[in-house]
Design a protein around this motif. Structure first.
Motif, PDB file in Angstrom:
ATOM      1  N   GLU A  57      -1.952  -4.667 -14.852  1.00 34.62           N
ATOM      2  CA  GLU A  57      -1.646  -3.343 -14.300  1.00 34.62           C
ATOM      3  C   GLU A  57      -0.315  -2.822 -14.836  1.00 34.62           C
ATOM      4  N   ILE A  58       0.683  -3.689 -14.872  1.00 33.77           N
ATOM      5  CA  ILE A  58       2.009  -3.290 -15.344  1.00 33.77           C
ATOM      6  C   ILE A  58       1.972  -2.953 -16.832  1.00 33.77           C
ATOM      7  N   ALA A  59       1.308  -3.793 -17.609  1.00 33.45           N
ATOM      8  CA  ALA A  59       1.265  -3.603 -19.065  1.00 33.45           C
ATOM      9  C   ALA A  59       0.616  -2.291 -19.460  1.00 33.45           C
ATOM     10  N   TRP A  60      -0.415  -1.922 -18.760  1.00 34.26           N
ATOM     11  CA  TRP A  60      -1.192  -0.755 -19.163  1.00 34.26           C
ATOM     12  C   TRP A  60      -0.961   0.455 -18.268  1.00 34.26           C
ATOM     13  N   GLY A  61       0.036   0.393 -17.373  1.00 32.79           N
ATOM     14  CA  GLY A  61       0.410   1.550 -16.564  1.00 32.79           C
ATOM     15  C   GLY A  61      -0.589   1.907 -15.484  1.00 32.79           C
ATOM     16  N   ILE A  62      -1.341   0.928 -14.996  1.00 34.71           N
ATOM     17  CA  ILE A  62      -2.310   1.156 -13.926  1.00 34.71           C
ATOM     18  C   ILE A  62      -1.619   0.815 -12.615  1.00 34.71           C
ATOM     19  N   THR A  63      -0.993   1.800 -12.014  1.00 33.60           N
ATOM     20  CA  THR A  63      -0.148   1.536 -10.855  1.00 33.60           C
ATOM     21  C   THR A  63      -0.934   1.764  -9.571  1.00 33.60           C
ATOM     22  N   ALA A 111       0.810  -1.220   0.000  1.00 34.32           N
ATOM     23  CA  ALA A 111       0.000   0.000   0.000  1.00 34.32           C
ATOM     24  C   ALA A 111       0.846   1.274   0.000  1.00 34.32           C
ATOM     25  N   ASP A 112       2.142   1.152   0.246  1.00 32.57           N
ATOM     26  CA  ASP A 112       3.022   2.320   0.382  1.00 32.57           C
ATOM     27  C   ASP A 112       3.591   2.744  -0.974  1.00 32.57           C
ATOM     28  N   ILE A 113       2.805   3.476  -1.746  1.00 36.30           N
ATOM     29  CA  ILE A 113       3.267   3.883  -3.080  1.00 36.30           C
ATOM     30  C   ILE A 113       4.351   4.955  -3.021  1.00 36.30           C
ATOM     31  N   SER A 158      -0.878  -0.165  -6.902  1.00 36.56           N
ATOM     32  CA  SER A 158      -0.212  -0.735  -5.732  1.00 36.56           C
ATOM     33  C   SER A 158       1.285  -0.492  -5.860  1.00 36.56           C
ATOM     34  N   LEU A 159       2.006  -0.739  -4.782  1.00 39.12           N
ATOM     35  CA  LEU A 159       3.460  -0.577  -4.852  1.00 39.12           C
ATOM     36  C   LEU A 159       4.073  -1.587  -5.814  1.00 39.12           C
ATOM     37  N   LEU A 160       3.558  -2.812  -5.841  1.00 38.37           N
ATOM     38  CA  LEU A 160       4.109  -3.819  -6.740  1.00 38.37           C
ATOM     39  C   LEU A 160       4.036  -3.345  -8.201  1.00 38.37           C
ATOM     40  N   SER A 161       2.866  -2.885  -8.624  1.00 37.81           N
ATOM     41  CA  SER A 161       2.744  -2.436 -10.018  1.00 37.81           C
ATOM     42  C   SER A 161       3.488  -1.126 -10.258  1.00 37.81           C
ATOM     43  N   ARG A 162       3.540  -0.244  -9.266  1.00 38.23           N
ATOM     44  CA  ARG A 162       4.285   1.006  -9.403  1.00 38.23           C
ATOM     45  C   ARG A 162       5.784   0.740  -9.542  1.00 38.23           C
ATOM     46  N   ALA A 163       6.324  -0.147  -8.696  1.00 43.62           N
ATOM     47  CA  ALA A 163       7.753  -0.468  -8.768  1.00 43.62           C
ATOM     48  C   ALA A 163       8.092  -1.101 -10.118  1.00 43.62           C
ATOM     49  N   ALA A 164       7.213  -1.946 -10.625  1.00 43.84           N
ATOM     50  CA  ALA A 164       7.435  -2.557 -11.938  1.00 43.84           C
ATOM     51  C   ALA A 164       7.391  -1.500 -13.035  1.00 43.84           C
ATOM     52  N   ASP A 165       6.451  -0.575 -12.937  1.00 43.18           N
ATOM     53  CA  ASP A 165       6.336   0.501 -13.916  1.00 43.18           C
ATOM     54  C   ASP A 165       7.598   1.372 -13.907  1.00 43.18           C
ATOM     55  N   VAL A 166       8.098   1.677 -12.724  1.00 47.21           N
ATOM     56  CA  VAL A 166       9.329   2.466 -12.589  1.00 47.21           C
ATOM     57  C   VAL A 166      10.504   1.691 -13.186  1.00 47.21           C
ATOM     58  N   THR A 167      10.556   0.395 -12.933  1.00 51.71           N
ATOM     59  CA  THR A 167      11.620  -0.435 -13.499  1.00 51.71           C
ATOM     60  C   THR A 167      11.635  -0.315 -15.017  1.00 51.71           C
ATOM     61  N   LEU A 168      10.454  -0.380 -15.618  1.00 54.84           N
ATOM     62  CA  LEU A 168      10.370  -0.247 -17.079  1.00 54.84           C
ATOM     63  C   LEU A 168      10.775   1.150 -17.547  1.00 54.84           C
ATOM     64  N   LYS A 169      10.261   2.187 -16.894  1.00 56.32           N
ATOM     65  CA  LYS A 169      10.556   3.546 -17.361  1.00 56.32           C
ATOM     66  C   LYS A 169      12.029   3.891 -17.224  1.00 56.32           C
ATOM     67  N   GLU A 170      12.708   3.269 -16.258  1.00 57.56           N
ATOM     68  CA  GLU A 170      14.142   3.495 -16.073  1.00 57.56           C
ATOM     69  C   GLU A 170      14.986   2.561 -16.948  1.00 57.56           C
ATOM     70  N   ARG A 171      14.312   1.753 -17.758  1.00 57.30           N
ATOM     71  CA  ARG A 171      14.976   0.816 -18.692  1.00 57.30           C
ATOM     72  C   ARG A 171      15.824  -0.218 -17.963  1.00 57.30           C
ATOM     73  N   ARG A 172      15.314  -0.631 -16.806  1.00 59.80           N
ATOM     74  CA  ARG A 172      15.956  -1.712 -16.059  1.00 59.80           C
ATOM     75  C   ARG A 172      15.232  -3.019 -16.380  1.00 59.80           C
ATOM     76  N   ARG A 173      15.853  -4.124 -16.040  1.00 57.65           N
ATOM     77  CA  ARG A 173      15.260  -5.425 -16.318  1.00 57.65           C
ATOM     78  C   ARG A 173      14.053  -5.685 -15.421  1.00 57.65           C
ATOM     79  N   SER A 221      10.674   3.711  -1.283  1.00 51.50           N
ATOM     80  CA  SER A 221      11.874   3.978  -2.089  1.00 51.50           C
ATOM     81  C   SER A 221      11.832   3.283  -3.442  1.00 51.50           C
ATOM     82  N   ILE A 222      11.300   2.056  -3.506  1.00 51.74           N
ATOM     83  CA  ILE A 222      11.295   1.301  -4.768  1.00 51.74           C
ATOM     84  C   ILE A 222      10.314   1.858  -5.789  1.00 51.74           C
ATOM     85  N   ALA A 223       9.518   2.856  -5.397  1.00 46.45           N
ATOM     86  CA  ALA A 223       8.591   3.513  -6.325  1.00 46.45           C
ATOM     87  C   ALA A 223       9.239   4.688  -7.040  1.00 46.45           C
TER      88      ALA A 223
END
Length: 189
Positions: A94-100, A66-68, A102-117, A71-73
């Motif tokens: 959520e990750i595919a379509w940018g619906i962040t 719940a903590d969006i 939760s923290l899990l989907s937000r952290a994944a979205d950030v990972t993608l936008k930063e071009r990390r694996r 740090s990982i966000a």
């Protein structure tokens, strides 16, 4: 910089994959940041002999889903990448379509936008067209979709060996070799 990886455990069947990744990384120098979805907490209890607190204790840092604002966000929080193991259809969508939401989907979205694996151990079968469109959207965004398909050439003797091999391959994709993968050898045939 300390080597860091984010481990997300979502609510699909297969909590053993996320737990296996945490176990494999415990003896390494890689700092683990864990986020567990609400559905994953139930799956952990249903599928394993562990409590959610015991799984949390395997990580170096635990974040509330719940903590969006964790740090990982943030893109400024440098990591080697993120592994979602297992990855539910909901989390993948959520990750595919940018619906962040939760923290899990937000952290994944950030990972993608930063071009990390971003490695997603997608757990669903059979697939319908909506699932397939989601998976192609994830690929187009830069995610690595890695369903945990068993490698039978390794001649696994237990379910744990199947899990370990898939976990090892997923961590390989993040550039982390924890010695779990039986590598293919060319015998010259």
């Amino acid at each position: 910089m300390t080597s860091r990886v984010i481990i997300g455990i979502s609510g699909a069947s297969g909590a053993a994959y996320g737990i296996g990744a945490l176990r494999a990384l415990m003896p390494t120098e890689v700092e683990t940041h864990l986020v567990i979805s609400k559905a994953a907490a139930r799956t952990i209890v249903e599928e394993t002999e562990l409590s959610v607190d015991e799984v949390r204790a395997m990580a170096d840092v635990v974040h509330s889903n719940a903590d969006i604002g964790a740090s990982i966000a943030s893109g400024s929080f440098r990591t080697l990448g993120m592994l979602v193991a297992p990855c539910s259809v909901k989390s993948a969508s959520e990750i595919a379509w940018g619906i962040t939401s939760s923290l899990l989907s937000r952290a994944a979205d950030v990972t993608l936008k930063e071009r990390r694996r971003l490695v997603l151990m997608f757990r669903e079968t059979p697939l319908h067209g909506g699932h397939l469109r989601t998976l192609t959207q994830l690929d187009a965004a830069g995610a690595i979709v890695m369903p945990p398909v068993p490698a039978l050439y390794a001649k696994p003797q237990s379910v744990q060996e199947l899990v370990d091999h898939s976990v090892g391959r997923a961590l390989d994709l993040l550039g982390i070799d924890v010695g779990l993968v039986r590598r293919w050898k060319d015998d010259g045939d």
